[in-house]
Design a protein around this motif. Sequence first.
Motif, PDB file in Angstrom:
ATOM      1  N   UNK A 112       0.834  -1.203   0.000  1.00  0.00           N
ATOM      2  CA  UNK A 112       0.000   0.000   0.000  1.00  0.00           C
ATOM      3  C   UNK A 112       0.874   1.259   0.000  1.00  0.00           C
ATOM      4  N   UNK A 113       1.958   1.242   0.791  1.00  0.00           N
ATOM      5  CA  UNK A 113       2.907   2.363   0.810  1.00  0.00           C
ATOM      6  C   UNK A 113       3.493   2.567  -0.586  1.00  0.00           C
ATOM      7  N   UNK A 161       9.912   7.581  -3.407  1.00  0.00           N
ATOM      8  CA  UNK A 161       9.999   8.333  -4.658  1.00  0.00           C
ATOM      9  C   UNK A 161       9.129   9.589  -4.651  1.00  0.00           C
ATOM     10  N   UNK A 162       7.905   9.505  -4.118  1.00  0.00           N
ATOM     11  CA  UNK A 162       6.971  10.618  -4.229  1.00  0.00           C
ATOM     12  C   UNK A 162       6.538  11.204  -2.891  1.00  0.00           C
ATOM     13  N   UNK A 163       7.063  10.718  -1.785  1.00  0.00           N
ATOM     14  CA  UNK A 163       6.609  11.199  -0.489  1.00  0.00           C
ATOM     15  C   UNK A 163       7.563  10.712   0.599  1.00  0.00           C
ATOM     16  N   UNK A 164       7.271  11.087   1.813  1.00  0.00           N
ATOM     17  CA  UNK A 164       8.000  10.603   2.984  1.00  0.00           C
ATOM     18  C   UNK A 164       6.978  10.151   4.011  1.00  0.00           C
ATOM     19  N   UNK A 165       7.317   9.102   4.760  1.00  0.00           N
ATOM     20  CA  UNK A 165       6.486   8.665   5.873  1.00  0.00           C
ATOM     21  C   UNK A 165       7.398   8.400   7.066  1.00  0.00           C
ATOM     22  N   UNK A 166       6.809   8.394   8.251  1.00  0.00           N
ATOM     23  CA  UNK A 166       7.571   8.056   9.453  1.00  0.00           C
ATOM     24  C   UNK A 166       7.399   6.570   9.728  1.00  0.00           C
TER      25      UNK A 166
END
Length: 192
Positions: A112-113, A161-166
Amino acid sequence: MDRLRQAQVAIEAAHQQLQDAVTDLRSEGATWAEIGKSLGMSRQAAFKRFGKPTDPTTGETMTQRSTENLEELTERFFTLVAEGDEERVMAMMHPRVRKEIPYADIAAVWKQVLQEAGELEGFDNTFLTTPKGLKPEATLLGKAMSKILGTVVGVTTIRLEADEIMGRVAFDNDNAVVGVLYVPVDETQVAF
């Protein structure tokens, strides 16, 4: 060389005598302040050197462990998930948690990520904290994190590639993974 070995044995015996004396004094009701004063150190230093806290749920002696490599283990865990390495991901997890969080669930969340933000590019700002804790900016918390009892949480910004998550990984006293969490980087309300 014999003299050197004898000196080493004498030192080890003296250390054991000192530990036994402290243990006896504690069982007789002496405080850490009294013991520390007798040894020329603070009560905290005496406790840190000689204390043996017990886990109230198991009755077992708890040991401090170094948290030195946990930042690296945090990044390694998420790298292995991104690589699809089921065997090594599951090897890092506590046996009980392996049953509660099967690899299929871990892989499904990662899929999903990937769909939302693309492939893993790297990590930024990896640090350690306590459950529900924030980044340990304060000097006292930073010092405490080098040796700690209980759960430690590795936190990292996962660059995609298109975002950052913690990414948050909870480690038990044996450095086994006991929890995994992905949240937006600006999230302040976390489960652990």
